[in-house]
Motif scaffolding. Sequence first.
Motif, short mmCIF file in Angstrom:
data_model
loop_
_atom_site.label_atom_id
_atom_site.label_comp_id
_atom_site.label_asym_id
_atom_site.label_seq_id
_atom_site.Cartn_x
_atom_site.Cartn_y
_atom_site.Cartn_z
N UNK A 36 0.87 -1.15 -0.14
CA UNK A 36 0.07 0.24 -0.12
C UNK A 36 0.92 1.26 -0.24
N UNK A 37 2.16 1.28 0.82
CA UNK A 37 2.88 2.43 0.86
C UNK A 37 3.57 2.73 -0.44
N UNK A 38 4.00 1.57 -0.99
CA UNK A 38 4.74 1.65 -2.41
C UNK A 38 3.71 2.19 -3.46
N UNK A 39 2.40 1.60 -3.48
CA UNK A 39 1.27 2.24 -4.49
C UNK A 39 0.97 3.78 -4.09
N UNK A 40 0.97 4.15 -2.84
CA UNK A 40 0.67 5.38 -2.56
C UNK A 40 1.93 6.45 -3.09
N UNK A 41 3.01 6.15 -2.83
CA UNK A 41 4.46 6.75 -3.42
C UNK A 41 4.33 6.83 -4.84
N UNK A 42 3.95 5.55 -5.41
CA UNK A 42 4.02 5.72 -6.87
C UNK A 42 3.10 6.48 -7.63
N UNK A 43 1.99 6.56 -6.99
CA UNK A 43 0.68 7.57 -7.48
C UNK A 43 1.04 8.85 -7.31
N UNK A 44 1.86 9.33 -6.29
CA UNK A 44 2.51 10.67 -6.21
C UNK A 44 3.41 11.13 -6.83
N UNK A 45 4.42 10.21 -6.92
CA UNK A 45 5.77 10.67 -7.58
C UNK A 45 6.26 9.32 -8.88
N UNK A 46 5.46 8.62 -9.01
CA UNK A 46 5.34 7.52 -10.13
C UNK A 46 5.70 8.22 -11.73
N UNK A 47 5.34 9.37 -11.92
CA UNK A 47 5.43 9.70 -13.36
C UNK A 47 6.12 11.34 -13.44
N UNK A 48 6.49 11.55 -14.61
CA UNK A 48 7.04 12.74 -15.11
C UNK A 48 6.17 14.02 -14.48
N UNK A 49 4.83 13.78 -14.84
CA UNK A 49 3.87 14.98 -14.49
C UNK A 49 3.60 14.91 -12.97
N UNK A 50 3.68 13.66 -12.45
CA UNK A 50 3.33 13.76 -11.07
C UNK A 50 4.70 14.48 -10.13
N UNK A 51 5.76 14.04 -10.54
CA UNK A 51 6.92 14.67 -9.98
C UNK A 51 6.79 16.35 -10.40
N UNK A 606 9.62 10.25 -29.49
CA UNK A 606 10.61 9.99 -27.91
C UNK A 606 9.83 8.68 -27.42
N UNK A 607 10.88 7.84 -27.17
CA UNK A 607 10.22 6.45 -26.61
C UNK A 607 10.39 6.64 -25.10
N UNK A 608 9.55 5.84 -24.37
CA UNK A 608 9.33 5.73 -23.02
C UNK A 608 9.16 4.18 -22.85
N UNK A 609 9.66 3.76 -21.70
CA UNK A 609 9.44 2.56 -20.99
C UNK A 609 9.00 2.76 -19.39
N UNK A 610 7.81 2.43 -19.22
CA UNK A 610 7.23 2.76 -17.77
C UNK A 610 6.79 1.32 -17.02
N UNK A 611 7.02 1.40 -15.96
CA UNK A 611 6.25 0.32 -15.06
C UNK A 611 4.95 0.45 -14.89
N UNK A 612 4.39 -0.78 -15.06
CA UNK A 612 2.72 -0.64 -15.13
C UNK A 612 2.43 -0.80 -13.60
N UNK A 613 1.42 0.09 -13.40
CA UNK A 613 0.69 0.11 -11.96
C UNK A 613 -0.85 -0.72 -12.13
N UNK A 614 -0.64 -1.91 -11.35
CA UNK A 614 -1.96 -2.46 -11.28
C UNK A 614 -2.29 -3.25 -12.62
N UNK A 615 -1.01 -3.65 -13.39
CA UNK A 615 -1.26 -3.96 -14.75
C UNK A 615 -1.84 -3.00 -15.81
N UNK A 616 -1.60 -1.55 -15.33
CA UNK A 616 -2.20 -0.64 -16.45
C UNK A 616 -1.26 0.24 -16.90
#
Length: 665
Positions: A36-51, A606-616
Motif C-alpha cells: 500500500x505504501x509503495x502504491x501510494x508513493x508511485x501514485x504521487x511520484x511515479x510519473x514525470x507529470x506527478x513529479x 521519443x520512446x518511453x518505458x514505464x512500469x505498469x501499475x495494477x497491470x495498467x
Amino acid sequence: MQSVRWSRNTAASLLVSALLGSSSALAVDGKTAGQDAGKSALSRFGSKNAINSNISLPMTNSSNLMQTVNGATSFPATLTAPSSAKFLEVFIQPSGTGDLQQVIVSQDLNTDGTIDNAHTVPALVSGVCANGYISCNAGSWSNCRYYTWTADTDGRVSEAPASITDLGGCYCINSSCGSNLVWVNSAIVLKDIGGGIVNAVHTSNTSFTITSVNTDITTITYYGQVTTQTNNAASSVAAFASSPTVSTLTGYYTNWPQLTAARDAAATSQTSDPSSFYYLISNSGAARQAQGKASVCTVDRAGRVDTTVTSFNDSGPGQVCTDHLIYMRVHKVDDLTYRLQYLDTGPGGPGAAHNNCNDNPGGDGWHTYKSVAVSAPDPAKLGKLMSATFNINNMGGPGCSTASASVDGIINGFDTSVQVGMSCPAGGAQGPTFNWSYFFDYKEDQYTESVEDRCTTLANDPDCRLKDEEIDNVVTNQNFNPTGLNQLPSCKPFTGQVGTNNICRDWWHKKRTYVCGSQQYDFSDVTTRFGQVVSSSSDNTANLTFQDPRLGPTGWTVANGSINLPQRDPATECEVACKTRIAKIDTQVTTTGNVTDMRVPAQSYDIFYKTCIDNSCPADPGEEIVIDCQCINEFAEAATVIQTLRLAGKDNICSSGQKQPMQSR
C-alpha cells in the motif's frame, strides 16, 4: 571486539526477524502495508507529470503547496533563490598541435535560464594557469603572450594582458611538452580553466554561488544561484537557527580567514555532540582507518631577504708636480667607481711643456690621482650607496696659496664642475702637498632560501606509495599515475631595504598524498561467518534453517538458527512494463540541411518505458502505447541504437586535423 559486537547485532536482528516471522498474520499485514505504501508513493511520484506537480511546482511556485505522501498535510516549500540550468559553461576544442584552438565561455548572467553572454577566447591556448592562460606559436613554446581572466561588475568574462609574474600554477599543454596532454587530462584542464574564470567572476561579484559542477571530455558546466536574493531559512526552521546569514556567507569570500575560524568553531561545537554528522563521520571506523593510512605532506621553498650595511674609509697625504695653477676634483665614473683627479693647466695652456716637470704630461686634461671602487654586488643581492664624503684639504706648498674642499652627496651623483683650485705663481716646477680622505656607507639586500621537506620520511618508506601530487597547484600525479602535466617556472617578489628582488624558481610548493600499508579492512572473520551461514541455509518454504558461527572471546562457536517465512505470492519472471511513444518536433539543422529533410521517414518519436501499475500502462496525454503491459525484451533494438551511436561518433573529433573514414571496429 568488533567481530563480537557484529555478532551480537546480527543475533539481535535475527531474533527480531524470527519474532516477526512467527506470526503469519503479522507478516501478511506487513506485506500489505508495504504494498500500500509503495502504491501510494508511485501514485504521487511515479510519473514525470506527478513529479512536476508534487515536487517541482511546490519548490518553484509559492501558490503550490507541497504535501506529505498521504496527502494529509500541506506546507510551503518554495525555493527563494533564483537558479539557472547553466550559470557558466566552458567548451574547449583541441587542435592537432595540442593547443586549444577554441575556448568558448557561455554565461547566464541574470539566472533566467537563458545564455546571454558568450565569449570566445581570441587566441590559441598553449598553457593553462590557475588564473589565466598562455598563448604561444602553435605547437611550440615561442613568442608566448600571457593573459589573466577578468570580469566586469555584471560578471562578463574576458581576458587582460599580463606578465608571467602575474600568473600562477601554469603548465604547458601543447605538443612541445608532450603528446595528447589535453585528451589524457581533459578533466584537469577544464577544472583549472573553469576555476580561474569562476574566481574572476567571484572577484567582481560575490553574489554568484556555484551549487554543482558537471564535466564531460570537452565541456565543464557550472550550476549556480544568486545569493543576494536568497532568504535565510533560520527564521522559519528551528533546526537552522544557528546557521549563518546570507550576508555572512557571502562575506567569507573577501574575508576568508573568518571562514576558517567559523569552520573550526563549528567543528568544536559538534565534536562533543554524538548526534551530529561531524561526530558520527569523524569517529566512524572508515575515518579512523583512513586517518591511519593516508598521509598528506608538503615540500616548501622559503625565501628571505637580509639587509647588511658595509662602511669603508681611507685617508693619506698627496703631492703632485705643477707649474703655476692646479685644479682638483672628485669625479663619479659610474655607480661603483669614484676618482680623485687633478688638472695642471701650466703656463702655456693645454699641451704645453712644463718647466722642470718631466713627470707631469702637461695641461692636457684631467688625470687620476686616486681611484675608489665599490665592490660589485652578488647577482643575488641588490646594492645601494647610502652616503659618502670625499675631502681634500691642507693644500699648500712653496709659493702656493692654501685651499681646502669637502665634496659630499655621492649618493646623488657628482657634478664634475665641483672642484677646488690652487695658484702657484712662482716659475718652475713646484710640488704642492695636500691631504685626502673619504668615507662610504654601502647597503646590500641579500636573498637566501631553504627547502623544508616534510615528505622525506614517507618518500623513503618502502611501505608508502605516492597517490597524488600538486606542484604550485598543477596536478602532476593523480590516483598513483603521472598526469604528464608539468608546472612552469614562476617568480615571486622579495622586498628588502634597498629594493625588490624578483626570484624565479622551477617550483615553490609541493603537496603530496601518500598511501601507506594495504589500505584494506580485515573482513576475514565476517567472510568466515557469512560463508557458513549461506552455505548451510535451507529453505523449507515455511522456515529457513542455517548454521551461524559466532566469534567470541574464546574462539568460534556454531549455533543453529531458524526463521519462519511468510506466505509467498507467485513471482513473475520480470517487472511488467509498457512501451510508449510521442511525436517529436525536431528543429536541428546541419551543414547539409534541416534534420527532418534528411531523415527517412521524416517523423521521429521519443520512446518511453514505464512500469505498469495494477497491470495498467500509465501513459501521459498524447502518448501512444506501442507495447502494452508485459515482459518486454528490447535487447536487439538497444544493441542497434548503441552501435549506431558508436559509429556516428567514431569521427566526431579529428585530433590529427585530418578527416578519417568511419570504421566498424
